[in-house]
Design a protein around this motif. Structure first.
Motif, short mmCIF file in Angstrom:
data_model
loop_
_atom_site.label_atom_id
_atom_site.label_comp_id
_atom_site.label_asym_id
_atom_site.label_seq_id
_atom_site.Cartn_x
_atom_site.Cartn_y
_atom_site.Cartn_z
N TYR B 53 -7.75 4.06 -8.95
CA TYR B 53 -6.55 3.57 -8.28
C TYR B 53 -6.01 4.59 -7.27
O TYR B 53 -5.76 4.24 -6.11
CB TYR B 53 -5.48 3.18 -9.31
CG TYR B 53 -4.17 2.81 -8.68
CD1 TYR B 53 -4.07 1.66 -7.89
CD2 TYR B 53 -3.04 3.60 -8.83
CE1 TYR B 53 -2.88 1.33 -7.28
CE2 TYR B 53 -1.85 3.28 -8.22
CZ TYR B 53 -1.77 2.14 -7.45
OH TYR B 53 -0.58 1.83 -6.84
N PRO B 54 -5.87 5.86 -7.66
CA PRO B 54 -5.47 6.85 -6.66
C PRO B 54 -6.43 6.92 -5.49
O PRO B 54 -6.02 7.13 -4.35
CB PRO B 54 -5.47 8.18 -7.43
CG PRO B 54 -5.28 7.79 -8.83
CD PRO B 54 -5.93 6.47 -9.00
N LEU B 55 -7.72 6.74 -5.79
CA LEU B 55 -8.69 6.78 -4.70
C LEU B 55 -8.41 5.66 -3.70
O LEU B 55 -8.38 5.89 -2.48
CB LEU B 55 -10.11 6.66 -5.25
CG LEU B 55 -11.21 6.79 -4.22
CD1 LEU B 55 -11.24 8.20 -3.68
CD2 LEU B 55 -12.54 6.43 -4.82
N ALA B 56 -8.20 4.46 -4.24
CA ALA B 56 -7.90 3.32 -3.36
C ALA B 56 -6.62 3.59 -2.58
O ALA B 56 -6.52 3.36 -1.38
CB ALA B 56 -7.77 2.05 -4.19
N ARG B 57 -5.66 4.11 -3.28
CA ARG B 57 -4.37 4.43 -2.69
C ARG B 57 -4.54 5.52 -1.60
O ARG B 57 -3.98 5.43 -0.52
CB ARG B 57 -3.49 4.89 -3.84
CG ARG B 57 -2.13 5.27 -3.55
CD ARG B 57 -1.16 4.14 -3.76
NE ARG B 57 0.02 4.66 -3.12
CZ ARG B 57 0.67 4.06 -2.15
NH1 ARG B 57 0.33 2.87 -1.80
NH2 ARG B 57 1.66 4.64 -1.57
N GLY B 58 -5.36 6.52 -1.94
CA GLY B 58 -5.62 7.58 -0.97
C GLY B 58 -6.30 7.03 0.26
O GLY B 58 -5.98 7.39 1.40
N LEU B 59 -7.25 6.11 0.03
CA LEU B 59 -7.94 5.49 1.15
C LEU B 59 -6.93 4.75 2.03
O LEU B 59 -6.97 4.83 3.25
CB LEU B 59 -8.99 4.52 0.61
CG LEU B 59 -10.01 4.02 1.61
CD1 LEU B 59 -10.80 5.18 2.17
CD2 LEU B 59 -10.93 3.02 0.96
N TYR B 60 -6.00 4.06 1.38
CA TYR B 60 -4.99 3.36 2.14
C TYR B 60 -4.14 4.34 2.94
O TYR B 60 -3.89 4.13 4.14
CB TYR B 60 -4.10 2.53 1.20
CG TYR B 60 -2.84 2.03 1.86
CD1 TYR B 60 -2.89 1.00 2.79
CD2 TYR B 60 -1.61 2.61 1.58
CE1 TYR B 60 -1.75 0.55 3.42
CE2 TYR B 60 -0.46 2.17 2.20
CZ TYR B 60 -0.54 1.14 3.12
OH TYR B 60 0.60 0.72 3.75
N LEU B 61 -3.76 5.44 2.32
CA LEU B 61 -2.94 6.43 3.02
C LEU B 61 -3.62 6.95 4.27
O LEU B 61 -2.96 7.27 5.26
CB LEU B 61 -2.63 7.62 2.10
CG LEU B 61 -1.51 7.46 1.10
CD1 LEU B 61 -1.35 8.75 0.32
CD2 LEU B 61 -0.21 7.13 1.81
N THR B 62 -4.96 7.04 4.24
CA THR B 62 -5.64 7.59 5.41
C THR B 62 -5.48 6.68 6.63
O THR B 62 -5.74 7.10 7.74
CB THR B 62 -7.14 7.79 5.15
OG1 THR B 62 -7.73 6.51 4.92
CG2 THR B 62 -7.38 8.69 3.99
N PHE B 63 -5.11 5.42 6.39
CA PHE B 63 -4.91 4.52 7.53
C PHE B 63 -3.45 4.48 7.97
O PHE B 63 -3.05 3.61 8.73
CB PHE B 63 -5.39 3.11 7.18
CG PHE B 63 -6.84 3.06 6.83
CD1 PHE B 63 -7.78 3.55 7.72
CD2 PHE B 63 -7.26 2.54 5.61
CE1 PHE B 63 -9.13 3.51 7.39
CE2 PHE B 63 -8.60 2.51 5.29
CZ PHE B 63 -9.54 3.00 6.18
N THR B 64 -2.64 5.37 7.42
CA THR B 64 -1.22 5.39 7.79
C THR B 64 -0.88 6.76 8.37
O THR B 64 -1.74 7.63 8.47
CB THR B 64 -0.33 5.16 6.56
OG1 THR B 64 -0.46 6.30 5.71
CG2 THR B 64 -0.73 3.92 5.80
N ASN B 65 0.35 6.93 8.73
CA ASN B 65 0.77 8.25 9.19
C ASN B 65 1.71 8.91 8.19
O ASN B 65 2.67 9.56 8.56
CB ASN B 65 1.41 8.17 10.58
CG ASN B 65 2.63 7.25 10.57
OD1 ASN B 65 2.97 6.70 9.53
ND2 ASN B 65 3.27 7.09 11.72
N ALA B 66 1.42 8.71 6.92
CA ALA B 66 2.32 9.22 5.88
C ALA B 66 2.41 10.74 5.92
O ALA B 66 1.41 11.44 6.07
CB ALA B 66 1.81 8.78 4.50
N ASN B 67 3.60 11.25 5.81
CA ASN B 67 3.80 12.67 5.54
C ASN B 67 5.06 12.82 4.71
O ASN B 67 5.69 11.84 4.34
CB ASN B 67 3.86 13.50 6.83
CG ASN B 67 4.97 13.06 7.74
OD1 ASN B 67 6.04 12.68 7.27
ND2 ASN B 67 4.72 13.09 9.03
N SER B 68 5.42 14.05 4.43
CA SER B 68 6.52 14.21 3.48
C SER B 68 7.86 13.80 4.06
O SER B 68 8.84 13.66 3.34
CB SER B 68 6.58 15.66 3.01
OG SER B 68 6.77 16.51 4.12
#
Lengths: 303, 333
Positions: B53-68
């Motif tokens: 699940y974190p992997l999928a979530r991490g994959l999703y994050l890579t398509f966003t501009n998330a930062n702190s």
């Protein structure tokens, strides 16, 4: 020719002989005096290289001043155990000890329990998806920290498990369990299947067979798996650094770093702490080190 | 041997004695599999929940501009909603081709490859050499063995600090080099020497594992093979080349694979040796960590993208490696 026939023969004897490997040293062709002299020489140099950094750390931990590591010759005159006293009484050492113990023992218990059932299942039963599952266990071991760190952080903070022991235990289980399952599978494979069958004939359920017959027989394997989980949890740095926020909950791996940043130059305390941590862990290590390797390569060579 | 047992039971469990009706067989197989699935369920839950699940979530994050700064967070009592956006493949494009991508990715990539190859080669060669030495009849063999395993026995985070003391500017190593008239490099400041030091420390940490594994492999080689080879007039080198090396192949293929995976992902050595001070000596793992957690604002998306790239490299490598082993009729895993 021999190259194609040998490899199948070699690993075969290895796994069950874990405890007492055949000490077959070839007796012919005794080396000349010079030959064994060279061997000794190389081994002595290598041993020195292996020993020195640790011995040095121990030596430095006896020097009372923070710059003693630059002038080691001065330490001889004023060796003292003051650093140890200071670390044990004035720092958070005892807190770190408690949290390290909670986290690593938690990981050990949960990890081994979970890994044992899995190892048994993959050792005894061929279910659909078996190969994929073994592959998954292997792949899990190669996940870099970086990929999981951020999402894990998010999930844990949603579950309010950041800065909690349970969160860290669960995270460590993801690294310890796949490997322990491999290791235990290798160990269960060496227990004769006839025992399972006898248990079944006598009316035990598969779980009963597992819990009452196989687990007691697999005690050495379980010990090794448990030890591996323990070591993983004690030595892990990255997750512990990010997930534990309050300095009373640091594990040793994080606590040691705090000597560098906070008290910046107080290296003598750091050295003393490092030695205090290293002694019990290394002592444990020596107890099981041999089985650890056999389990490791056995788990890797069978599928 | 175990392979044989596996196969035997597979067969034994697979054929339920005298042939019964289809329904009966289905029912029995359901029973059997039900137990198996129940037993692996905990692992599936743990791995699924905390890795996949974190992997999928991490994959999703890579398509966003998330930062702190734009992630969901809690400041005091205020909960702030996440405001990051979908940016498609921009992160990957930026990492691989964007401006200064050489400094940010490719230089680390090359260094990671060099690092892995160097370390694993050194681990293996030194480990094999010591294992061969320890496999002969020698006085004090057990003592040597115990001492040589020491670097593995002490937790890495402890030994790395020991090395830091030794490598410090006027630490013991430089003092020694000075005293024999050699130049004393700035181990922890100069890029080349930082890399050199990292490889050295990691080699020191990794050799014992290889040594002990290979020693186990050596001891399992049938000694009659050596006798036979000697009868046929093989000299020492030939015995090594045609008896020892093939006999070690199964163990070797496993430990090399494990070694590559571990070295590639080696976090503790570089992180603890340099902290944030040595951007050029960071391998991809520590670099990604630094992007995600070692700076402000924390760049979650880029960090995760690095992680995904790393994972892909490893998976490609493992697949190729396995195929290569299979082609040599030597399935390791």
């Amino acid at each position: 020719m021999s190259t194609t026939t040998l490899p199948t023969a070699a690993p075969v004897d290895q796994a069950p002989a874990a405890a007492t490997p055949p000490r077959k040293v070839r007796g012919r062709g005794q080396r000349s005096r010079a030959g064994s002299l060279v061997s000794h020489l190389i081994l002595i140099v290598a041993s020195f290289a292996a020993l020195f950094p640790i011995a040095w750390l121990v030596f430095l931990s006896l020097g009372p001043d923070k710059d003693d590591y630059l002038h080691p010759e001065r330490i001889f005159g004023k060796m003292t155990f003051d650093n140890y006293t200071f670390v044990l009484t004035e720092t958070n050492f005892s807190d770190w000890l408690v949290s390290t113990l909670i986290v690593s023992l938690g990981t050990t218990v949960i990890g081994v329990l979970v890994a044992a059932t899995t190892g048994y299942a993959v050792s005894r039963m061929r279910f659909p998806g078996y190969r994929k599952f073994m592959w998954l266990l292997l792949v899990t071991q190669m996940f870099p920290v970086a990929v999981l760190m951020v999402p894990m952080y998010e999930i844990l903070s949603e579950l309010r498990l950041i800065d909690s022991y349970l969160g860290l235990i669960l995270v460590y289980c993801t690294t310890a369990v796949p490997y322990c399952a491999w290791l235990l599978k290798g160990y269960f494979d060496t227990i004769p299947f006839e025992i399972d069958e006898a248990g079944r004939v006598d009316g035990l359920s598969p779980f009963g067979t597992f819990a009452r017959l196989i687990l007691p027989l697999a005690r050495p394997g379980l010990a090794v798996a448990g030890f591996y989980s323990f070591i993983t949890a004690v030595g892990e740095v990255a997750f512990a650094t990010v997930f534990m926020l309050s300095d009373t909950k640091y594990t040793f791996a994080v606590g040691l770093q705090s000597f560098v940043s906070e008290h910046d130059a107080q290296r003598q305390y750091m050295a003393a702490t490092a030695v205090l941590v290293a002694i019990p862990v290394s002592a444990f290590f020596y107890l099981v080190q041999k089985n650890l390797v056999t389990g490791l390569t056995a788990g890797g060579t069978k599928g | 041997m175990t392979v044989a047992i596996d196969r035997a039971t597979g067969k034994r469990r697979g054929e339920p004695g005298p042939r019964r009706g289809r329904f009966q067989r289905l029912k029995q197989s359901y029973q059997k599999y039900w137990y198996a699935y129940a037993m692996i369920a905990p692992v599936v839950v743990v791995i699924g929940g905390l890795v996949l699940y974190p992997l999928a979530r991490g994959l999703y994050l890579t398509f966003t501009n998330a930062n702190s700064l734009n992630s969901a967070r809690t400041i005091g009592v205020n909960e702030i909603e996440a405001t990051y956006e979908w940016v498609g493949l921009d992160n990957y494009a930026d990492i691989l081709w964007g401006p200064t991508s050489y400094d940010r990715f490719w230089s680390h990539f090359i260094w990671t490859i060099v690092w892995t190859v160097l370390c694993v080669t050194l681990h293996y060669v030194i480990g094999l050499g010591l294992a061969l030495l320890l496999n002969q009849k020698l006085r004090g063999r057990t003592l040597y063995r115990l001492i040589l395993v020491l670097p593995w026995a002490v937790p890495t985070f402890v030994t790395v600090f020991g090395w830091r003391f030794m490598l410090a500017d006027s630490g013991v190593i430089n003092n020694f080099l000075d005293s024999i008239g050699l130049p004393s490099p700035m181990w922890l400041e100069d890029t080349f020497w930082q890399r050199f030091a990292a490889v050295m420390v990691n080699t020191w940490c990794g050799v014992p594992f290889m040594m002990v594994s290979l020693l186990g492999g050596l001891q399992s080689i049938d000694s009659t093979l050596y006798e036979a080879a000697e009868m046929d007039g093989a000299n020492a080198w030939q015995r090594f080349r045609y008896v020892t090396l093939p006999g070690l192949r199964t163990v070797s293929s496993t430990v090399v694979l494990l070694g590559v995976i571990w070295t590639f992902n080696q976090f503790a050595v570089i992180f603890l040796l340099f902290g944030n001070t040595a951007p050029d000596a960071q391998i991809l793992v520590t670099w990604a960590y630094q992007l995600g957690f070692g700076q402000q604002p924390r760049d979650y998306a880029q960090s995760a993208a690095y992680g995904i790239l790393l994972l892909s490299i490893l998976i490609v490598f493992t697949s190729v490696y396995r195929r290569w082993l299979d082609r040599n009729e030597q399935s390791a895993i």
